[in-house]
Design a protein around this motif. Structure first.
Motif, PDB file in Angstrom:
ATOM      1  N   VAL A  42      75.725  38.604  41.416  1.00 44.37           N
ATOM      2  CA  VAL A  42      76.041  40.036  41.580  1.00 44.37           C
ATOM      3  C   VAL A  42      74.946  40.911  40.962  1.00 44.37           C
ATOM      4  O   VAL A  42      74.942  42.121  41.158  1.00 44.37           O
ATOM      5  CB  VAL A  42      77.400  40.391  40.925  1.00 44.37           C
ATOM      6  N   LEU A  43      74.016  40.289  40.234  1.00 44.46           N
ATOM      7  CA  LEU A  43      73.008  41.054  39.483  1.00 44.46           C
ATOM      8  C   LEU A  43      72.302  42.133  40.311  1.00 44.46           C
ATOM      9  O   LEU A  43      72.352  43.312  39.953  1.00 44.46           O
ATOM     10  CB  LEU A  43      71.992  40.094  38.864  1.00 44.46           C
ATOM     11  N   PRO A  44      71.663  41.790  41.453  1.00 42.59           N
ATOM     12  CA  PRO A  44      70.892  42.824  42.168  1.00 42.59           C
ATOM     13  C   PRO A  44      71.740  44.008  42.624  1.00 42.59           C
ATOM     14  O   PRO A  44      71.309  45.158  42.555  1.00 42.59           O
ATOM     15  CB  PRO A  44      70.296  42.075  43.368  1.00 42.59           C
ATOM     16  N   LEU A 104      66.073  49.069  39.363  1.00 47.97           N
ATOM     17  CA  LEU A 104      65.460  48.451  40.544  1.00 47.97           C
ATOM     18  C   LEU A 104      64.556  47.280  40.156  1.00 47.97           C
ATOM     19  O   LEU A 104      63.884  47.330  39.122  1.00 47.97           O
ATOM     20  CB  LEU A 104      64.607  49.494  41.285  1.00 47.97           C
ATOM     21  N   MET A 105      64.578  46.239  40.989  1.00 46.72           N
ATOM     22  CA  MET A 105      63.645  45.129  40.817  1.00 46.72           C
ATOM     23  C   MET A 105      62.411  45.484  41.646  1.00 46.72           C
ATOM     24  O   MET A 105      62.532  45.769  42.831  1.00 46.72           O
ATOM     25  CB  MET A 105      64.245  43.829  41.351  1.00 46.72           C
ATOM     26  N   THR A 106      61.232  45.522  41.042  1.00 45.33           N
ATOM     27  CA  THR A 106      60.015  45.813  41.815  1.00 45.33           C
ATOM     28  C   THR A 106      58.963  44.756  41.507  1.00 45.33           C
ATOM     29  O   THR A 106      59.096  43.985  40.551  1.00 45.33           O
ATOM     30  CB  THR A 106      59.404  47.190  41.429  1.00 45.33           C
ATOM     31  N   SER A 107      57.894  44.746  42.297  1.00 35.51           N
ATOM     32  CA  SER A 107      56.849  43.724  42.111  1.00 35.51           C
ATOM     33  C   SER A 107      56.155  43.882  40.754  1.00 35.51           C
ATOM     34  O   SER A 107      55.512  42.961  40.268  1.00 35.51           O
ATOM     35  CB  SER A 107      55.818  43.846  43.226  1.00 35.51           C
ATOM     36  N   ASN A 157      67.091  46.414  46.304  1.00 30.92           N
ATOM     37  CA  ASN A 157      67.199  45.215  45.447  1.00 30.92           C
ATOM     38  C   ASN A 157      67.508  43.956  46.252  1.00 30.92           C
ATOM     39  O   ASN A 157      66.939  42.891  45.995  1.00 30.92           O
ATOM     40  CB  ASN A 157      68.280  45.428  44.376  1.00 30.92           C
ATOM     41  N   LEU A 158      68.402  44.084  47.241  1.00 28.92           N
ATOM     42  CA  LEU A 158      68.726  42.896  48.047  1.00 28.92           C
ATOM     43  C   LEU A 158      67.518  42.499  48.903  1.00 28.92           C
ATOM     44  O   LEU A 158      67.165  41.320  49.005  1.00 28.92           O
ATOM     45  CB  LEU A 158      69.955  43.169  48.923  1.00 28.92           C
ATOM     46  N   HIS A 159      66.880  43.507  49.476  1.00 27.67           N
ATOM     47  CA  HIS A 159      65.692  43.244  50.299  1.00 27.67           C
ATOM     48  C   HIS A 159      64.622  42.564  49.433  1.00 27.67           C
ATOM     49  O   HIS A 159      63.966  41.602  49.858  1.00 27.67           O
ATOM     50  CB  HIS A 159      65.175  44.570  50.869  1.00 27.67           C
ATOM     51  N   PHE A 160      64.485  43.035  48.201  1.00 32.13           N
ATOM     52  CA  PHE A 160      63.467  42.480  47.283  1.00 32.13           C
ATOM     53  C   PHE A 160      63.714  40.976  47.065  1.00 32.13           C
ATOM     54  O   PHE A 160      62.796  40.158  47.156  1.00 32.13           O
ATOM     55  CB  PHE A 160      63.529  43.224  45.940  1.00 32.13           C
ATOM     56  N   LEU A 161      64.963  40.605  46.800  1.00 36.91           N
ATOM     57  CA  LEU A 161      65.257  39.185  46.524  1.00 36.91           C
ATOM     58  C   LEU A 161      65.157  38.335  47.795  1.00 36.91           C
ATOM     59  O   LEU A 161      64.671  37.202  47.759  1.00 36.91           O
ATOM     60  CB  LEU A 161      66.629  39.027  45.884  1.00 36.91           C
ATOM     61  N   LEU A 162      65.596  38.902  48.915  1.00 36.05           N
ATOM     62  CA  LEU A 162      65.514  38.136  50.176  1.00 36.05           C
ATOM     63  C   LEU A 162      64.051  37.913  50.561  1.00 36.05           C
ATOM     64  O   LEU A 162      63.657  36.828  50.999  1.00 36.05           O
ATOM     65  CB  LEU A 162      66.269  38.860  51.298  1.00 36.05           C
ATOM     66  N   LYS A 163      63.225  38.928  50.331  1.00 37.29           N
ATOM     67  CA  LYS A 163      61.792  38.770  50.606  1.00 37.29           C
ATOM     68  C   LYS A 163      61.149  37.791  49.617  1.00 37.29           C
ATOM     69  O   LYS A 163      60.309  36.965  49.996  1.00 37.29           O
ATOM     70  CB  LYS A 163      61.052  40.135  50.487  1.00 37.29           C
ATOM     71  N   LEU A 164      61.602  37.847  48.370  1.00 43.50           N
ATOM     72  CA  LEU A 164      61.085  36.902  47.359  1.00 43.50           C
ATOM     73  C   LEU A 164      61.363  35.474  47.804  1.00 43.50           C
ATOM     74  O   LEU A 164      60.467  34.606  47.754  1.00 43.50           O
ATOM     75  CB  LEU A 164      61.722  37.158  45.990  1.00 43.50           C
TER      76      LEU A 164
END
Ligand code: 6MQ
Ligand code: ZN
Length: 373
Positions: free
Chosen positions: A269-271, A280-283, A337-344
Motif C-alpha cells: 500500500v506504500l505508493p 512522491l517517489m521520483t528518480s 507513484n504507481l506509474h513510477f513503480l510499474l516503470k521501475l
C-alpha cells in the motif's frame, strides 16, 4: 485454467529471473508490482487509468470485503472483476494479516481466530475454511491461504508453534476451497527470521503442491538487512517452476533487492498511501510536495517521468491541490507513484534480459540516494 509460471531467463549477474505468470484473466511478465485495491478500488484510480499505466494484476482483501460490502454482494454482482469493472488479474489476500494488524481482542485457536470487527467492534471469527469460502465468492484469479503473520520480533518457541499451525491451516485451505486442482491457491511460507523454521514451513507447504508460493511474515517492521537475509535462505527453498510472491513490499530498494533474490511478485500500500499525504517517489528520491520550496516550482514532479501527471501538471499546482486537500491532487500523486513503480519493474525486467541487474541496482541506488549515509 490453472495459474502457471513460465521461466523466460535468469540473470547471469544475479539470482533474478524473468518470467511470465498466466491466469484466467491474462498473463503478466515478472518481476511485477501489484497495486493494492483493498476495498475493490485502487484508491482514487479508475480501472482505465490502471490499465493505461501498465498495471496487469491488482490486489483486494478478503477481510475488508467480507466486512464491507459482504462477499455475498460481490458474488451476486458476478465476482470482483465484474463488480469493479477490472478485466486484468486479481489476487486476494486471505485476511490473516489484516486480522493481526487491524483488530484487537484477537484470540488464536487451532480452529481459527476470534477478533473484533475493526469498524463496528462486533465479535467475529475467521477460519481457514471461512477464508476460502469468502475468496471463492469474491472470485479472484489468485487466492491466498489463511495464515498467521506473527509480529516482529517473535520468540523462537512462539514462531515454531505458529508455523506448525499455519501449515495445518494450509492443509485445511486446500481441502476448503472448491477450485479444481488447486488452480489459484498460493501457500504462504512463514518462520520469521529463523532459518530452521523457514525451512520447516517451506518443506510443509511445497509438499502440498500449491501452484504458487508467497513469503509472508516480512515487511512487518524488521530492518531491510534482516528481510534480505531471510530471502537469501528462503527463496531457494521454493520451486523454480512456480511464482514466488513477497507480501507487503513496495519501496524501490526492496523491489530491486527482492527481484535480485528471485522474487517474481510484490504488493504494498506504500505508493498509494504516501501519495495521499503528498509524498512522491521520483528518480532523485522522495519529494514532499507540500514543502514551501515548491510553491513557485513549475517543473513536473519528476523530469525523468513521462506519466500523465508529469506531462501535464507542475509541482506548484499539485502542491496547491494537496494543501487545499483537493481530491484531484491525490489522484495526480497516486497516478505518478504507481506509474513510477510499474516503470521501475519494467526497467528491472529489461536489466534481467541484459544480465545487468547488479549494475542497474548500483545506478538506481546512487541516483535515488539510497547510498547516501
Ligand atoms: C506493518 O504495517 C504495514 O504492513 C504493510 C505491508 N507489510 C506486509 N507484510 C505482510 C505479511 C503478510 C503475511 O505474512 N500473510 C498474509 N496473508 N498477508 C501479509 C501481508 C503483508 N503486508 C507495510 O506497508 C506499509 C509500509 C504501508 O506499512 C506496513
Ligand atoms: Zn510522473
Amino acid at each position: 485454467m490453472a495459474i502457471t509460471y513460465e521461466l523466460i531467463k535468469t540473470c547471469k549477474q544475479t539470482g533474478a529471473r524473468l518470467g511470465r505468470v498466466h491466469t484466467p484473466h491474462g498473463s503478466f511478465e515478472t518481476p511485477m508490482f501489484m497495486p493494492v485495491g483493498t476495498l475493490a478500488t485502487v484508491k482514487t484510480m479508475s480501472p482505465e487509468e490502471l490499465e493505461q499505466m501498465g498495471a496487469q494484476i491488482i490486489l483486494s482483501n478478503t477481510y475488508h470485503l467480507w466486512l464491507r460490502p459482504g462477499e455475498d454482494i460481490v458474488e451476486e454482482a458476478g465476482g470482483l472483476h465484474k463488480f469493479m469493472n477490472w478485466n486484468g488479474s486479481i489476487l486476494t489476500d486471505s485476511g490473516g494479516f489484516q486480522v493481526f494488524s487491524l483488530s484487537d481482542l484477537r484470540q488464536i485457536e487451532e480452529e481459527g481466530v476470534h477478533f473484533r470487527n475493526h469498524i463496528s467492534g462486533e465479535k467475529l471469527f475467521l477460519s481457514p475454511e471461512k477464508a476460502m469460502r469468502i475468496q471463492n465468492s469474491l472470485g479472484a484469479d489468485i487466492m491466498m491461504a489463511f495464515d498467521e503473520c506473527p509480529p516482529y520480533p517473535a520468540e523462537y518457541d512462539y514462531m515454531k508453534k505458529s508455523v506448525e499451525r499455519t501449515s495445518r491451516w494450509a492443509e485445511r485451505c486446500l481441502e476448503g476451497h472448491n477450485r479444481p486442482n488447486d488452480q489459484g491457491l498460493f501457500g504462504i511460507v512463514q518462520g520469521g527470521e529463523y532459518e530452521e523454521l523457514r525451512r520447516q514451513s517451506a518443506k510443509d507447504l511445497t509438499s502440498m503442491n500449491f501452484p504458487g508460493y508467497a513469503i509472508g511474515g516480512l515487511s512487518v517492521g524488521e530492518p531491510k538487512d534482516v528481510m534480505n537475509r531471510v530471502l537469501d535462505f528462503t527463496t531457494p527453498l521454493l520451486p523454480d517452476h512456480k511464482p514466488r510472491y513477497l507480501m507487503g513490499v513496495g519501496s524501490p530498494d526492496s523491489l530491486i533487492d527482492g527481484s535480485l533474490r528471485g522474487i517474481d511478485m510484490f504488493d504494498c500500500v506504500l505508493p498509494t498511501r504516501i501519495a495521499r499525504n503528498g509524498t512522491l517517489m521520483t528518480s532523485e528520491g522522495r519529494l514532499v510536495v507540500r514543502n514551501a520550496k515548491f510553491a513557485r516550482d513549475f517543473r513536473p514532479i519528476d523530469e525523468n517521468c513521462n506519466c500523465h501527471t508529469c506531462r501535464n501538471y507542475s509541482r506548484a499546482y499539485i502542491r496547491h491541490l494537496v494543501k487545499a486537500n483537493e481530491t484531484f491532487g491525490f489522484r495526480l500523486t497516486t497516478y505518478h507513484n504507481l506509474h513510477f513503480l510499474l516503470k521501475l519493474m519494467g526497467r528491472v525486467r529489461e536489466a534481467i534480459r541484459e544480465d545487468r541487474l547488479g549494475d542497474f541496482r548500483e545506478e538506481f541506488f546512487e541516483q535515488y540516494g539510497f547510498n547516501k549515509p
